[in-house]
Design an enzyme around this catalytic site. Structure first.
Site, PDB file in Angstrom:
ATOM      1  N   PRO A  16      19.339  28.879  25.871  1.00 31.83           N
ATOM      2  CA  PRO A  16      18.915  29.432  27.160  1.00 31.83           C
ATOM      3  C   PRO A  16      18.296  30.831  27.031  1.00 31.83           C
ATOM      4  O   PRO A  16      18.760  31.660  26.250  1.00 31.83           O
ATOM      5  CB  PRO A  16      20.219  29.476  27.963  1.00 31.83           C
ATOM      6  CG  PRO A  16      21.039  28.366  27.381  1.00 31.83           C
ATOM      7  CD  PRO A  16      20.713  28.387  25.913  1.00 31.83           C
ATOM      8  N   CYS A  17      17.261  31.068  27.830  1.00 26.46           N
ATOM      9  CA  CYS A  17      16.449  32.277  27.666  1.00 26.46           C
ATOM     10  C   CYS A  17      16.708  33.435  28.626  1.00 26.46           C
ATOM     11  O   CYS A  17      16.168  34.510  28.399  1.00 26.46           O
ATOM     12  CB  CYS A  17      14.974  31.907  27.733  1.00 26.46           C
ATOM     13  SG  CYS A  17      14.452  31.322  29.366  1.00 26.46           S
TER      14      CYS A  17
END
Length: 176
Positions: free
Chosen positions: A77-78
């Protein structure tokens, strides 16, 4: 014909799986914690073993029990790296999930990996986060390269992403 195999981490709705198939890989398993993304994934790829569980709760023994694959593909996840996020980087709750990717590499030791992330990871933590990321990959035996590419060829928006590709040391030629 022998097909190369893939394991998919942070599978989402299946974008990485679609890319793996297009590249000639046969996905064996995928891990996704979000129930909505998992429902989409199950519908799109019913033949892939989908593990619907928080990746941090999977034991090392369970990971060892997974089908051995030629490549692990995933993009942790960013939000912690994104310019639109809090920029907590590798120290953030979601940023820490990169180390789950590394844990899978260390335990399964596939010949190769592909890790995808927002390009802002390069400047996260004043650039030190990416150095820590590369160091973690080196520590588990992987050497590689990276490139920033715009995904606008596939989606109707500018979407610059960093792609990091690596090969385990034992598969590298001494003459390279």
């Amino acid at each position: 014909m022998c097909k190369l195999t893939a394991g998919i981490l942070f599978a989402g709705g299946g974008g990485d799986t679609e890319g793996a198939i297009a590249a000639g890989y046969k996905p064996q398993w995928a891990i996704e914690n979000n129930p909505y993304a998992a429902a989409v994934y199950r519908k799109r790829f019913p033949s892939v073993q989908l593990i619907e569980q928080d990746i941090t709760t999977l034991t090392n023994e369970f990971i060892r029990s997974l089908y051995s694959v030629d490549i692990i593909i995933g993009g942790s996840p960013c939000p912690d790296f994104s310019l639109a996020g809090k920029r907590t980087g590798i120290e953030g709750t979601r940023g820490q999930l990169f180390f789950e990717f590394v844990r899978f590499l260390e335990i399964l030791q596939p010949p190769a990996f592909l890790w995808e992330q927002v390009s802002a990871v390069l400047s996260s933590g004043e650039g030190l986060d990416y150095i820590k990321i590369i160091d973690a990959l080196l520590q588990v035996g992987y050497l590689g390269t990276w490139q920033v590419r715009n995904g606008n060829r596939h989606v109707p928006q500018n979407r610059e992403r960093l792609f990091c590709v690596g090969i385990h040391r034992r598969y590298q030629s001494d003459s390279a």
